[in-house]
Design a protein around this motif. Structure first.
Motif, PDB file in Angstrom:
ATOM      1  N   SER A 140       1.034  -1.383  -0.133  1.00 57.09           N
ATOM      2  CA  SER A 140       0.043  -0.333   0.353  1.00 57.09           C
ATOM      3  C   SER A 140      -0.044   1.071  -0.112  1.00 57.09           C
ATOM      4  O   SER A 140       2.225   1.163   0.460  1.00 57.09           O
ATOM      5  CB  SER A 140      -1.088   0.261   1.444  1.00 57.09           C
ATOM      6  OG  SER A 140      -0.809  -0.241   2.638  1.00 57.09           O
ATOM      7  N   ARG A 141       0.324   2.183  -0.096  1.00 54.72           N
ATOM      8  CA  ARG A 141       1.169   3.188   0.171  1.00 54.72           C
ATOM      9  C   ARG A 141       0.159   4.420   0.324  1.00 54.72           C
ATOM     10  O   ARG A 141      -1.248   4.426   0.326  1.00 54.72           O
ATOM     11  CB  ARG A 141       1.113   4.572  -1.888  1.00 54.72           C
ATOM     12  CG  ARG A 141       2.184   3.635  -2.982  1.00 54.72           C
ATOM     13  CD  ARG A 141       2.565   4.299  -3.977  1.00 54.72           C
ATOM     14  NE  ARG A 141       1.492   4.232  -4.743  1.00 54.72           N
ATOM     15  CZ  ARG A 141       0.466   3.234  -5.722  1.00 54.72           C
ATOM     16  NH1 ARG A 141       1.219   2.282  -5.835  1.00 54.72           N
ATOM     17  NH2 ARG A 141       0.120   4.007  -6.478  1.00 54.72           N
ATOM     18  N   GLU A 145      15.039  -5.397   3.166  1.00 56.50           N
ATOM     19  CA  GLU A 145      13.919  -7.164   3.450  1.00 56.50           C
ATOM     20  C   GLU A 145      12.891  -5.912   4.193  1.00 56.50           C
ATOM     21  O   GLU A 145      11.918  -7.015   5.149  1.00 56.50           O
ATOM     22  CB  GLU A 145      14.369  -8.121   3.310  1.00 56.50           C
ATOM     23  CG  GLU A 145      14.936  -8.080   1.907  1.00 56.50           C
ATOM     24  CD  GLU A 145      15.219  -9.785   2.470  1.00 56.50           C
ATOM     25  OE1 GLU A 145      14.909 -10.814   2.508  1.00 56.50           O
ATOM     26  OE2 GLU A 145      16.945 -10.098   2.117  1.00 56.50           O
ATOM     27  N   PRO A 146      12.365  -4.418   4.078  1.00 55.84           N
ATOM     28  CA  PRO A 146      11.833  -4.312   5.438  1.00 55.84           C
ATOM     29  C   PRO A 146       9.917  -4.537   5.010  1.00 55.84           C
ATOM     30  O   PRO A 146       9.157  -5.096   3.998  1.00 55.84           O
ATOM     31  CB  PRO A 146      11.690  -2.807   5.025  1.00 55.84           C
ATOM     32  CG  PRO A 146      11.675  -2.632   3.365  1.00 55.84           C
ATOM     33  CD  PRO A 146      12.821  -4.200   2.750  1.00 55.84           C
ATOM     34  N   ALA A 147       9.253  -4.271   6.123  1.00 51.92           N
ATOM     35  CA  ALA A 147       7.896  -4.822   5.577  1.00 51.92           C
ATOM     36  C   ALA A 147       6.626  -3.045   5.616  1.00 51.92           C
ATOM     37  O   ALA A 147       6.376  -3.269   5.129  1.00 51.92           O
ATOM     38  CB  ALA A 147       6.776  -4.793   7.008  1.00 51.92           C
ATOM     39  N   LEU A 148       8.353  -1.739   5.995  1.00 50.66           N
ATOM     40  CA  LEU A 148       7.386  -0.779   5.158  1.00 50.66           C
ATOM     41  C   LEU A 148       8.810   0.000   5.229  1.00 50.66           C
ATOM     42  O   LEU A 148       9.796   0.221   6.142  1.00 50.66           O
ATOM     43  CB  LEU A 148       7.125   0.111   6.895  1.00 50.66           C
ATOM     44  CG  LEU A 148       7.009   1.278   7.093  1.00 50.66           C
ATOM     45  CD1 LEU A 148       5.786   2.186   5.967  1.00 50.66           C
ATOM     46  CD2 LEU A 148       5.908   2.149   8.493  1.00 50.66           C
ATOM     47  N   ILE A 149       8.892   0.723   3.966  1.00 54.31           N
ATOM     48  CA  ILE A 149       9.444   2.195   3.723  1.00 54.31           C
ATOM     49  C   ILE A 149       8.930   3.089   4.063  1.00 54.31           C
ATOM     50  O   ILE A 149       7.969   3.433   3.822  1.00 54.31           O
ATOM     51  CB  ILE A 149      10.302   1.936   2.241  1.00 54.31           C
ATOM     52  CG1 ILE A 149      10.483   0.329   1.763  1.00 54.31           C
ATOM     53  CG2 ILE A 149      10.776   2.671   2.188  1.00 54.31           C
ATOM     54  CD1 ILE A 149      10.997   0.122   0.918  1.00 54.31           C
ATOM     55  N   ILE A 150      10.255   3.859   4.861  1.00 55.63           N
ATOM     56  CA  ILE A 150       9.451   5.571   5.255  1.00 55.63           C
ATOM     57  C   ILE A 150      10.550   6.265   3.680  1.00 55.63           C
ATOM     58  O   ILE A 150      10.870   6.489   4.940  1.00 55.63           O
ATOM     59  CB  ILE A 150       9.724   5.906   6.980  1.00 55.63           C
ATOM     60  CG1 ILE A 150       8.433   4.560   7.522  1.00 55.63           C
ATOM     61  CG2 ILE A 150       8.992   7.050   6.337  1.00 55.63           C
ATOM     62  CD1 ILE A 150       8.320   5.121   8.778  1.00 55.63           C
ATOM     63  N   LEU A 205       6.528  -4.197  -6.354  1.00 54.74           N
ATOM     64  CA  LEU A 205       7.959  -5.126  -6.374  1.00 54.74           C
ATOM     65  C   LEU A 205       7.340  -6.761  -5.918  1.00 54.74           C
ATOM     66  O   LEU A 205       6.406  -6.424  -5.041  1.00 54.74           O
ATOM     67  CB  LEU A 205       8.942  -4.647  -5.992  1.00 54.74           C
ATOM     68  CG  LEU A 205       9.977  -3.387  -6.552  1.00 54.74           C
ATOM     69  CD1 LEU A 205      10.648  -3.447  -5.622  1.00 54.74           C
ATOM     70  CD2 LEU A 205      10.189  -4.300  -7.832  1.00 54.74           C
ATOM     71  N   PRO A 206       8.101  -8.010  -6.323  1.00 51.82           N
ATOM     72  CA  PRO A 206       7.346  -8.918  -5.439  1.00 51.82           C
ATOM     73  C   PRO A 206       8.024  -8.819  -3.674  1.00 51.82           C
ATOM     74  O   PRO A 206       8.624  -8.052  -3.474  1.00 51.82           O
ATOM     75  CB  PRO A 206       8.353 -10.154  -6.445  1.00 51.82           C
ATOM     76  CG  PRO A 206       8.179  -9.499  -7.167  1.00 51.82           C
ATOM     77  CD  PRO A 206       8.950  -8.187  -7.471  1.00 51.82           C
ATOM     78  N   GLN A 207       6.772  -9.211  -2.913  1.00 53.14           N
ATOM     79  CA  GLN A 207       6.313  -9.293  -1.897  1.00 53.14           C
ATOM     80  C   GLN A 207       6.779  -7.778  -1.251  1.00 53.14           C
ATOM     81  O   GLN A 207       7.878  -6.991  -0.343  1.00 53.14           O
ATOM     82  CB  GLN A 207       7.971 -10.436  -1.432  1.00 53.14           C
ATOM     83  CG  GLN A 207       7.171 -11.566  -1.504  1.00 53.14           C
ATOM     84  CD  GLN A 207       8.790 -12.020  -0.990  1.00 53.14           C
ATOM     85  OE1 GLN A 207      10.260 -12.047  -1.558  1.00 53.14           O
ATOM     86  NE2 GLN A 207       8.426 -13.897  -0.508  1.00 53.14           N
ATOM     87  N   ALA A 208       6.377  -7.045  -2.473  1.00 55.01           N
ATOM     88  CA  ALA A 208       6.781  -5.449  -1.832  1.00 55.01           C
ATOM     89  C   ALA A 208       6.225  -4.908  -0.465  1.00 55.01           C
ATOM     90  O   ALA A 208       5.087  -5.136   0.140  1.00 55.01           O
ATOM     91  CB  ALA A 208       5.557  -4.367  -3.031  1.00 55.01           C
ATOM     92  N   PRO A 209       6.993  -4.228   0.530  1.00 53.46           N
ATOM     93  CA  PRO A 209       6.732  -3.170   1.998  1.00 53.46           C
ATOM     94  C   PRO A 209       5.116  -2.705   1.017  1.00 53.46           C
ATOM     95  O   PRO A 209       5.399  -2.010   0.150  1.00 53.46           O
ATOM     96  CB  PRO A 209       8.335  -2.728   2.159  1.00 53.46           C
ATOM     97  CG  PRO A 209       8.740  -2.271   0.932  1.00 53.46           C
ATOM     98  CD  PRO A 209       8.086  -3.705  -0.372  1.00 53.46           C
ATOM     99  N   ALA A 210       5.141  -1.899   2.398  1.00 62.19           N
ATOM    100  CA  ALA A 210       4.326  -1.186   2.346  1.00 62.19           C
ATOM    101  C   ALA A 210       4.886   0.637   2.531  1.00 62.19           C
ATOM    102  O   ALA A 210       5.986   0.830   2.437  1.00 62.19           O
ATOM    103  CB  ALA A 210       3.322  -1.158   3.744  1.00 62.19           C
ATOM    104  N   LEU A 211       4.425   1.627   1.432  1.00 63.28           N
ATOM    105  CA  LEU A 211       5.419   2.895   1.589  1.00 63.28           C
ATOM    106  C   LEU A 211       4.685   3.438   2.325  1.00 63.28           C
ATOM    107  O   LEU A 211       3.441   3.669   2.270  1.00 63.28           O
ATOM    108  CB  LEU A 211       5.146   3.315  -0.056  1.00 63.28           C
ATOM    109  CG  LEU A 211       5.733   4.693  -0.031  1.00 63.28           C
ATOM    110  CD1 LEU A 211       7.279   4.403   0.669  1.00 63.28           C
ATOM    111  CD2 LEU A 211       5.830   4.918  -1.913  1.00 63.28           C
TER     112      LEU A 211
END
Length: 283
Positions: A29-30, A181-186, A212-218
């Motif tokens: 999600s973004r 390999e985060p769950a979230l990118i800030i 992206l595959p296994q994309a984190p949240a943004l």
């Protein structure tokens, strides 16, 4: 994994700086967190990233929950200190002490603080991948993949940050975040000091990362409403509290709070059409 922030409160002595901020950040999600300077964006960002100064008092909960957790749960409702589903409350834990599966990667506003000036950027990305649990050989191989993911080829791997433009350094900072390999990118004000072309490229890149595959949240931290438009969801922060939130298109086209409405009006003038209209009115 889903990042859930509930009832964040940050205090300095008797002064409340952030009051009751709640966010649910699902995989891929973004979400944009917007507000003027001093609204509490940086403190909320630091609480999520585990970089709040020890002198500040923090309350609330920050948990990483399974993807099959109740997606309809309301993050504004307080949960026990351990969080729902027995998750560890990450608030108050420095980033270095947080469990590996709860990684939250921060792309700082000043990318010069994230990059070592004397180490080739490919090696820096590989080291971040090793810190995420990859072997050295695997990390070296993945470093090139992360460069390609942010629009740079392998020729950049041997360059030190000083040989890169501002936009390229910001791309490398994003590659470093992906390597964790985060769950979230800030992304904290990621377009600051970039020219208009580099700004558009970075916003396009941020938007594409969640595919992206296994994309984190943004989570995009910004005062720039046109930049926030790349996100599906938005939360407006004012005086340390969220005053309005929802789907970005709905909030920006039909703002309900006067502060949001004023921000939208100012943001409209930053577009080319808005600038031309303002120039015509002044003529």
């Amino acid at each position: 994994m889903t990042i859930v922030l509930r009832s964040l409160v940050v205090r300095s002595g008797s002064t409340t700086l952030v009051n009751g901020v709640a966010l649910r950040l699902d995989p891929a999600s973004r979400t944009a967190l917007v507000g003027a300077s001093g609204a509490g964006k940086s403190l909320t960002c630091a609480a999520l990233a585990g970089t709040l100064p020890a002198s500040l008092e923090v309350a609330g909960s920050l948990t990483v929950e399974p993807d099959d957790a109740d997606a309809g749960s309301d993050p504004s409702v307080s949960s026990p200190a351990g969080g729902e589903d027995g998750g560890v409350n990450l608030l108050g834990l420095p980033a270095a002490l947080r469990p590996r599966g709860s990684r939250i990667a921060l792309v700082a506003q000043d990318h010069s603080t994230a990059l070592h000036p004397l180490i080739a950027v490919g090696r820096q990305i590989a080291l971040a991948s090793q810190a995420a649990g990859r072997s050295r050989d695997e990390a070296d191989e993945r470093a090139t993949d992360y460069l390609y993911a942010v629009g740079l080829d392998e020729s950049f791997a041997d360059r030190v940050p000083g040989r890169l433009s501002g936009g390229q350094r910001q791309r490398v900072s994003l590659a470093l975040a992906l390597a964790a390999e985060p769950a979230l990118i800030i992304a904290d004000e990621p377009t600051t000091a970039l020219d208009v072309v580099a700004r558009a490229e970075i916003l396009g890149l941020l938007s594409s990362l969640t595919s992206l595959p296994q994309a984190p949240a943004l989570l995009l931290i910004t005062h720039d409403l046109p930049a926030a438009a790349i996100c599906e969801n938005i939360a407006v922060l004012h005086d340390g509290a969220i005053i309005e939130s929802g789907q970005t298109r709905s909030v920006l086209t039909r703002p309900e709070h006067p502060v949001t409405a004023a921000m939208c009006e100012a943001g409209a003038e930053e577009t080319i059409d808005g600038a031309l209209a303002a120039a015509g009115a002044a003529a």
